[in-house]
Design a protein around this motif. Structure first.
Motif, PDB file in Angstrom:
ATOM      1  N   UNK A  90       0.845  -1.191   0.000  1.00 24.67           N
ATOM      2  CA  UNK A  90       0.000   0.000   0.000  1.00 24.67           C
ATOM      3  C   UNK A  90       0.884   1.246   0.000  1.00 24.67           C
ATOM      4  N   UNK A  91       0.431   2.280  -0.707  1.00 26.35           N
ATOM      5  CA  UNK A  91       1.213   3.510  -0.708  1.00 26.35           C
ATOM      6  C   UNK A  91       0.558   4.581   0.153  1.00 26.35           C
ATOM      7  N   UNK A  92      -0.554   4.216   0.794  1.00 25.88           N
ATOM      8  CA  UNK A  92      -1.153   5.169   1.727  1.00 25.88           C
ATOM      9  C   UNK A  92      -1.058   4.572   3.132  1.00 25.88           C
ATOM     10  N   UNK A  93      -1.020   5.412   4.158  1.00 25.14           N
ATOM     11  CA  UNK A  93      -0.886   4.876   5.513  1.00 25.14           C
ATOM     12  C   UNK A  93      -2.062   3.978   5.857  1.00 25.14           C
ATOM     13  N   UNK A  94      -1.794   2.956   6.633  1.00 21.34           N
ATOM     14  CA  UNK A  94      -2.847   2.041   7.074  1.00 21.34           C
ATOM     15  C   UNK A  94      -3.094   2.225   8.561  1.00 21.34           C
ATOM     16  N   UNK A  95      -4.219   1.661   9.005  1.00 21.34           N
ATOM     17  CA  UNK A  95      -4.483   1.650  10.431  1.00 21.34           C
ATOM     18  C   UNK A  95      -3.527   0.690  11.126  1.00 21.34           C
ATOM     19  N   UNK A  96      -3.575   0.706  12.463  1.00 24.37           N
ATOM     20  CA  UNK A  96      -2.674  -0.189  13.191  1.00 24.37           C
ATOM     21  C   UNK A  96      -3.030  -1.646  12.927  1.00 24.37           C
ATOM     22  N   UNK A  97      -4.323  -1.897  12.698  1.00 21.45           N
ATOM     23  CA  UNK A  97      -4.758  -3.267  12.438  1.00 21.45           C
ATOM     24  C   UNK A  97      -5.483  -3.312  11.102  1.00 21.45           C
ATOM     25  N   UNK A  98      -5.140  -4.309  10.315  1.00 20.21           N
ATOM     26  CA  UNK A  98      -5.832  -4.464   9.041  1.00 20.21           C
ATOM     27  C   UNK A  98      -6.867  -5.572   9.187  1.00 20.21           C
ATOM     28  N   UNK A  99      -8.112  -5.204   8.943  1.00 22.35           N
ATOM     29  CA  UNK A  99      -9.175  -6.212   8.968  1.00 22.35           C
ATOM     30  C   UNK A  99      -9.350  -6.717   7.549  1.00 22.35           C
ATOM     31  N   UNK A 100      -9.169  -8.013   7.352  1.00 25.44           N
ATOM     32  CA  UNK A 100      -9.422  -8.565   6.016  1.00 25.44           C
ATOM     33  C   UNK A 100     -10.669  -9.443   6.131  1.00 25.44           C
ATOM     34  N   UNK A 101     -11.745  -8.928   5.598  1.00 32.71           N
ATOM     35  CA  UNK A 101     -13.014  -9.627   5.705  1.00 32.71           C
ATOM     36  C   UNK A 101     -13.271 -10.402   4.422  1.00 32.71           C
ATOM     37  N   UNK A 102     -13.565 -11.698   4.604  1.00 32.80           N
ATOM     38  CA  UNK A 102     -13.800 -12.522   3.429  1.00 32.80           C
ATOM     39  C   UNK A 102     -15.215 -12.290   2.909  1.00 32.80           C
TER      40      UNK A 102
END
Lengths: 879, 171
Positions: free
Chosen positions: B85-97
């Motif tokens: 990613x080239x933009x800042x992310x949150x501290x936690x990435x939620x990957x929802x299926x």
């Protein structure tokens, strides 16, 4: 070899050739959108699919990357294939904006042509609106990715041929487009190869915008006038403005051009071009008519000749003259001015060819053809920063190191773009490159890494060479040059063991003292390892300007006559005395350095300078200034009022490369036609001026109706040009030696042995460090890829990219001197001469080296350069 | 011509955000291992993203310099893989299926819950920098459907109303 049938035509091709190549050989056209012969096949467009019947089965496959096999039957234009191609085109048109009427590529677009050819009747699919990036900030080139068909040719040529990798496919799937990182403007070589190769209008030259349609321009094939590679140009002109420059795909440069060749032309219609002759009246230069100016020049030259003798005149020619002009200038200087003092290119710029390759091998010329370099296993770059000096030849090194898995051995004091490629970089102290090369020779001889019996048969002088090499122990050389001794040994071994090894060096005025020594080392290495006279081997010396080779061929040197005849050679002199109708001097005259020294002392009183700007380009500016200033009469023949012209008593404005007829000879001995893109009414060609002056100075026999007749005379007198005529040169050019009218010319020299029977190994120079004084830094004069000589200063396009001289320094040095980027520095040498330029941090410069480009008048770099010192020591202080 | 270009114009704006100097030093330490090895581009980018959290222009430039590839090439790779990613992310990435099995078993409700409680939808980062939400097609754990990933933790067999309590564990 394999034999196959394509559309009923039987054709035999080499094993490994693609079906597409076989079809081209058979004269069958297969449509393509993503194929270029310079690139590795890619198979993206699916337009080249063909039906192949082999062993009873028929399949469709792309022709571009499937190899031709024995017994194949190929059909290229069946109804099924046409339908398939039509479908491909309809799918492409789904997202290609149909703004053809306003597109710069309209009329010159492969997609448009194919859509027309395949009679695409309708657009049955829902149109997709794409909004990709449009970039107008880069120099010369504009991007409109909405038009892109994702053939990838721009990305591939940038990587595979240019070695730049400035463009990349970004994102993926439907969102995929071609861009730099974050869509920033280009910071590359700006060669424009991407714009030329783009089959549609997605990447295009900015010059085209709003100037002309493809079918409105007048196209002329001519030769580039910047460096000595002789790339073929197709100049598209409209209303005396150049709107696009490209290169034909079947040219010897394969359609490749660099930034200067493609975008460096506006000097030809610069506002600063001289329009009328000037003569000095009452202390200032004033415009006069041609007749007045010419008779003034003739009178003055005659007056000096009469009062102080012909030896008080001197002539300085140029590597930018055509062959015909150089030949006639030679005749003019020696039989009309009657002076023995004739030279060009600062007197040293071309000696690498004459005193290096000429003395060692026989001909003062590069041995092989440029396109062979890519197949070499090892390429030795001897202080040759090809990226900056000869960008199109650099492409060969790029292809050799990537596609052909070859290796480079770079002996250079600075980092270049090529030092990062496969291979070794022997980073030495500036001015010691030739010592490293001679140490390699010693290592090869000591370790017996060559075939001694074969060498004895093809060369003399081994014993003298061995004796002179005694002090060149790799350890001692390592200590003096700063290169690790083991690295030298390994490089020597690698070079000696390579089956095909080429040596490349450049020739020019930025390294006057060292050129010859480097060329001698190169010739020795090639002869000893048996690399002369074979494919992808040999020695290349690339001259600085367009006709560097032709100027030597035409004998613009104090000791040469046309065709490399020495003045001392009785038979050669007699031949020219008969043809030219006058006695010729037996003794060589003075070279350029000698002429200027004599002028300073008053022994030379009049100099005729043609196409050169000694004040800007010759070393030791102070001396040049004093010498030119003390002359009784100075004629400058140039396009512009250069700084030399400002000192002159008469200035004659001449036709540029865009306006004249003639031939030039490239670094690979290729004689090519120069054709006028437009005719100039104000300017005379150099040839017209010489013949007019000859008539006024009492030699009316020296008349030529045009350059074609001059070439006929050259052919009758110069052995290697014997079979050359304008008809035979045609559009393709011809490589000398061409000894009769059936001779197609030679791609390689010495395939059948050396002209003198054997080559002559050249002894090594005395091994000693240059006196270490003058300051802590080495000054390295450099060339820039965006400029050429001093003429490119008159091209607004090139100035837009690099406007002036900036000294490049290592960041650690900048910190030590207390500098930040953009600070002005004063660079002072041991004689107290100094220049002031801006400085910037650079990775190219190692610690202790200051790199200053040589092209810019305002920097006056030649204040600090010396005839005999390749790397002067200097002090650097903040101003 | 220019008007046409303006109409079609859509520029990629580089994200400019200061990266602390010590982060850059740590980055250089990590990248040293890959110096002059262009083949290690993806591992190098992965390490860089783990350290910095995202891959802004400055970081990509360092990677390019260190490995000896051009920054355009790095950018091409970064934009190709959705992992980068080239933009800042949150501290936690939620990957929802949102694959078929999870969708049938109520992933849509989980998504709605997250959007309501955290205030972000797919592809967004919460304003407090806590979560980034991504939708994925399948996590290969259809037996546990519906599934979501927070950072490296897998949560399976989720009852939609429990979504909030799962996320509470990540501050």
């Amino acid at each position: 070899m394999v034999t196959l049938t394509i559309d009923g035509v039987e054709v035999t091709v080499e094993r490994g050739a693609s079906i597409l190549e076989a079809a081209q050989k058979a004269g069958v056209r297969i449509p393509t959108l993503c194929h270029d012969k310079r690139l590795v096949p890619y198979g993206a467009c699916r337009l080249c699919i063909v039906e192949v019947t082999s062993r009873g089965r028929t399949r469709t496959m792309p022709a571009c990357f499937n190899p031709a096999r024995e017994g194949m039957e190929v059909a290229t234009h069946t109804p099924k294939l046409a339908e398939s191609r039509r479908m491909q085109l309809m799918l492409l048109l789904r997202s290609h904006p149909l703004l053809c009427p306003s597109c710069d590529a309209g009329g010159n677009c492969r997609l448009q042509d194919l859509v027309h050819e395949y009679e695409v009747p309708e657009l049955p699919f829902t149109r997709e609106s794409r909004y990709y990036h449009v970039e107008n900030e880069s120099h010369f080139i504009r991007f409109n990715m909405n038009l892109c068909v994702r053939c990838g040719m721009c990305v591939r040529i940038c990587d595979e041929v240019q070695g730049e990798n400035e463009l990349s496919f970004i994102k993926r799937g439907m969102e995929c487009e071609v861009s730099t990182d974050f869509g920033r403007p280009l910071q590359c070589e700006l060669c424009g190869q991407c714009a030329q190769i783009c089959p549609v209008g997605a990447i295009a030259s900015k010059w085209l915008v709003g100037t002309a349609r493809a079918f409105e321009v007048n196209r002329v094939n001519t030769v580039c006038s910047f460096c000595s590679l002789g790339c073929v140009l197709t100049v598209a002109e409209r209303k005396k403005k150049i709107v696009a420059v490209s290169s034909p795909a079947d040219s010897h440069n394969e359609g490749n051009l660099c930034v200067k060749g493609r975008y460096g032309w506006p000097y030809a219609y610069s506002e600063q071009r001289l329009k009328k002759p000037l003569i000095r009246k009452d202390g200032s230069l004033q415009e006069v008519e041609w007749n007045e100016a010419l008779s003034f020049v003739a009178e003055q030259l005659m007056a000096i000749k009469g009062s102080s003798g012909p030896g008080s005149l001197a002539a300085l020619g140029s590597e930018r003259l055509t062959n015909e002009e150089a030949y006639v200038f030679n005749r003019f200087a020696r039989t009309v001015m009657e002076t023995p003092h004739l030279d060009h290119a600062g007197g040293y710029g071309y000696r690498a060819l004459v005193d290096g390759l000429g003395s060692a091998l026989g001909f003062p010329a590069s041995t092989n053809s440029i396109t062979e370099i890519r197949e070499a296993d090892v390429i030795l770059l001897l202080a040759a920063d090809l990226t900056e000096t000869h960008p199109v030849a650099k492409n060969e090194a790029i292809m050799a190191t990537s596609r052909h898995k070859g290796e480079l051995i770079v002996i250079d004091a600075v980092k270049t773009k090529l030092t990062g490629r496969r291979g070794t970089h022997l980073m030495c102290k500036p001015g010691t490159e030739h010592f490293v090369a001679f140490a390699m020779i010693k290592e090869i001889i000591d370790k017996e890494l060559f075939d001694r019996k074969a060498l004895d048969l093809r060369a003399d002088g081994l014993d003298e060479l061995v004796a002179s090499l005694a002090p060149y122990d790799p350890d001692a050389v390592g200590a003096l040059t700063g290169v690790d001794a083991d690295t030298i040994r390994q490089a020597a071994e690698k070079f000696a063991r390579a089956s095909r090894a080429a040596i490349l060096l450049t020739d020019g005025m930025n390294r006057p003292a060292q050129n010859v020594l480097l060329a001698r080392a190169a010739a020795n290495l090639a002869v000893i390892t048996g690399q002369v006279g074979k494919e992808s081997g040999g020695v290349f010396v690339f001259g600085e300007k367009a006709n560097a080779q032709g100027a030597i061929d035409m004998g613009l040197a104090p000791d040469l006559l046309p065709g490399f005849r020495r003045l001392a050679d009785e038979e050669g002199r007699a031949r020219f005395e008969k043809a030219w109708g006058g006695p010729l001097p037996q003794e060589p005259g003075m070279n350029a350095a000698g002429i200027l020294e004599a002028a300073e002392k008053g022994a030379v009183r009049g100099i005729y300078v043609v196409g050169e700007n000694p004040l800007e380009t010759y070393p030791n500016r102070g001396q040049v200034e004093r010498a030119l200033g003390s002359l009784q009469f100075l004629v400058a023949q140039d396009l512009f009022l250069t700084s030399t012209a400002r000192l002159a008593h008469a200035v004659l404005p001449v036709a540029s490369f865009m306006e004249k007829n003639g031939t030039v000879t490239s670094a690979e001995r290729m004689i090519q036609r120069l054709k006028p893109v437009w005719k100039s009414v104000e300017h005379k060609s150099d040839l017209e001026i010489f013949t007019a002056l000859a008539a006024m100075m009492g030699k009316p026999a020296m008349t030529y109706p045009g350059p074609e007749r001059v070439m006929d005379e050259i052919a009758s007198l110069v052995d290697v040009y014997k079979g050359v005529s304008y008809d035979r040169i045609g559009d393709r050019g011809i490589q000398w030696p061409c000894v009769d009218t059936d001779d197609p010319g030679k791609r390689r020299l010495y395939e059948g042995g050396f002209p003198a029977g054997k080559a002559r190994l050249q002894p090594a120079p005395t091994f000693q460090a240059s006196p270490n004084q003058g300051g802590p830094f080495y000054l390295t004069p450099s060339s820039l890829k965006f400029h050429s000589g001093s003429i490119s200063q008159f091209s607004f396009s090139l100035l837009e990219v690099v406007a002036g001289a900036v000294a490049e320094m290592n960041r650690s040095d900048m910190k030590a001197v207390g500098l930040v980027d953009g600070d002005r520095v004063r660079i002072t040498d041991s004689f107290g001469a100094s220049i002031a330029v801006r400085a910037k941090g650079s990775r190219r410069a190692p610690a202790g080296v200051v790199i200053v480009p040589q092209h810019f008048s305002e920097a006056k770099l030649n204040t600090l350069t010396r005839w005999d010192d390749p790397a002067p020591r200097v002090r650097v202080e903040k101003v | 011509m220019e008007e046409r270009d303006a109409l079609l114009k859509k520029k990629v704006e580089p994200v400019v955000e200061a990266i602390p100097a010590e982060k850059l030093e740590q980055l250089d330490d990590i990248l040293c291992r890959y110096e002059g090895k262009p083949g290690y581009l993806i591992p190098a980018l992965k390490d860089a993203q783990e350290l910095v959290g995202y891959l802004p222009q400055q970081v990509q430039g360092r990677v390019a310099d260190m490995l000896g590839v051009t920054s355009s090439h790095v950018y091409g790779v970064v934009t190709f893989y959705s992992f980068f990613t080239i933009t800042p992310r949150g501290r936690h990435t939620i990957r929802l299926c949102l694959g078929t099995a999870c969708y049938v078993k109520g992933a849509k409700d989980i998504l709605e819950n997250i959007t309501r409680e955290v205030g972000i939808t797919v592809g967004e980062t919460s304003s407090d920098g806590r979560f980034t939400l991504e939708a994925v097609r399948c996590l290969g754990a259809c037996g546990l459907a519906p599934v979501l990933l927070v950072g490296a933790d897998t949560h399976g067999n989720i009852v939609p109303k429990d979504t909030v309590s799962i996320l509470e564990g990540y501050q």
